[in-house]
Design a protein around this motif. Sequence first.
Motif, PDB file in Angstrom:
ATOM      1  N   LEU A  22       4.080  -1.268 -12.084  1.00 40.00           N
ATOM      2  CA  LEU A  22       4.078   0.063 -11.502  1.00 40.00           C
ATOM      3  C   LEU A  22       2.683   0.683 -11.530  1.00 40.00           C
ATOM      4  CD1 LEU A  22       5.900   2.299 -10.292  1.00 40.00           C
ATOM      5  CD2 LEU A  22       6.021   3.242 -12.616  1.00 40.00           C
ATOM      6  N   ILE A  23       1.998   0.600 -12.638  1.00 40.16           N
ATOM      7  CA  ILE A  23       0.648   1.165 -12.758  1.00 40.16           C
ATOM      8  C   ILE A  23      -0.322   0.373 -11.878  1.00 40.16           C
ATOM      9  CG2 ILE A  23      -1.288   1.505 -14.349  1.00 40.16           C
ATOM     10  CD1 ILE A  23       0.813   2.391 -16.404  1.00 40.16           C
ATOM     11  N   PHE A  24      -0.186  -0.965 -11.882  1.00 40.56           N
ATOM     12  CA  PHE A  24      -1.055  -1.765 -11.015  1.00 40.56           C
ATOM     13  C   PHE A  24      -0.839  -1.394  -9.551  1.00 40.56           C
ATOM     14  CE2 PHE A  24      -1.931  -5.535  -8.441  1.00 40.56           C
ATOM     15  CZ  PHE A  24      -3.267  -5.714  -8.754  1.00 40.56           C
ATOM     16  N   GLY A  25       0.399  -1.210  -9.154  1.00 47.92           N
ATOM     17  CA  GLY A  25       0.699  -0.812  -7.786  1.00 47.92           C
ATOM     18  C   GLY A  25       0.112   0.556  -7.461  1.00 47.92           C
ATOM     19  N   ALA A  26       0.233   1.499  -8.417  1.00 48.48           N
ATOM     20  CA  ALA A  26      -0.314   2.846  -8.191  1.00 48.48           C
ATOM     21  C   ALA A  26      -1.842   2.785  -8.081  1.00 48.48           C
ATOM     22  CB  ALA A  26       0.106   3.784  -9.319  1.00 48.48           C
ATOM     23  N   VAL A  27      -2.448   2.019  -8.968  1.00 45.87           N
ATOM     24  CA  VAL A  27      -3.909   1.868  -8.919  1.00 45.87           C
ATOM     25  C   VAL A  27      -4.299   1.193  -7.611  1.00 45.87           C
ATOM     26  CG1 VAL A  27      -5.869   0.679  -9.971  1.00 45.87           C
ATOM     27  CG2 VAL A  27      -4.255   1.915 -11.403  1.00 45.87           C
ATOM     28  N   PHE A  28      -3.550   0.177  -7.190  1.00 44.88           N
ATOM     29  CA  PHE A  28      -3.862  -0.499  -5.936  1.00 44.88           C
ATOM     30  C   PHE A  28      -3.749   0.457  -4.748  1.00 44.88           C
ATOM     31  CE2 PHE A  28      -2.498  -2.831  -2.148  1.00 44.88           C
ATOM     32  CZ  PHE A  28      -3.582  -3.671  -1.992  1.00 44.88           C
ATOM     33  N   VAL A  29      -2.698   1.264  -4.766  1.00 42.35           N
ATOM     34  CA  VAL A  29      -2.512   2.193  -3.661  1.00 42.35           C
ATOM     35  C   VAL A  29      -3.634   3.227  -3.649  1.00 42.35           C
ATOM     36  CG1 VAL A  29      -1.039   4.074  -2.794  1.00 42.35           C
ATOM     37  CG2 VAL A  29      -0.022   1.887  -3.449  1.00 42.35           C
ATOM     38  N   VAL A  30      -3.974   3.775  -4.813  1.00 39.72           N
ATOM     39  CA  VAL A  30      -5.009   4.812  -4.867  1.00 39.72           C
ATOM     40  C   VAL A  30      -6.373   4.226  -4.537  1.00 39.72           C
ATOM     41  CG1 VAL A  30      -6.232   6.388  -6.429  1.00 39.72           C
ATOM     42  CG2 VAL A  30      -3.742   6.298  -6.450  1.00 39.72           C
ATOM     43  N   ILE A  31      -6.714   3.133  -5.194  1.00 38.97           N
ATOM     44  CA  ILE A  31      -8.060   2.573  -4.987  1.00 38.97           C
ATOM     45  C   ILE A  31      -8.098   1.734  -3.711  1.00 38.97           C
ATOM     46  CG2 ILE A  31      -9.769   0.970  -5.907  1.00 38.97           C
ATOM     47  CD1 ILE A  31      -9.062   1.945  -8.687  1.00 38.97           C
ATOM     48  N   GLY A  32      -7.181   0.798  -3.584  1.00 42.57           N
ATOM     49  CA  GLY A  32      -7.227  -0.137  -2.464  1.00 42.57           C
ATOM     50  C   GLY A  32      -6.963   0.506  -1.125  1.00 42.57           C
TER      51      GLY A  32
END
Length: 165
Positions: A22-32
Amino acid sequence: MPQINQLAENWFFASQLFWLALIFGAVFVVIGLGMYPKIEATVDARDRKIADDLAAAKAAHASADGLEEQYRQQSDLSRAAAQKAVQDAKDKAARDAEKRLAKVDAELAEKMTAAEADVAAARGSAMAEIESVAAEAASELVAKLSGVKVAAADAKQAVKAVLHG
């Protein structure tokens, strides 16, 4: 230790994997999806700006080279025109000097001719005076020495014969 005992249980490990995803996905969405496109657009804009600036610099350099060549050609033409003007001025000055010299030579020749005529006239006048003085002196001398009176015309004729003879 209770913390280590929790690792053995599957539900805790699965919960950690869930939160990690979940955190990796959120970071990916925000950054990526949020920050990376903006950063990429900024880098692309910077690359385009640098490429445009380099193209403008090359164009300015080519323009400056063209202007420099035009300046050199104009400078060469101006230098040639100046040299021609100097040469023309020298030629004109030489012609003017020749004209003045010819004029002075003509004036000197006229003065020389006039002076020679004056000298010839003075010589003729002096010779006539010398002849008359010599004729008088000769007639007086003949009168004193021989006691014979000689005519003035005969005395002048005798002096002319001696002087020019």
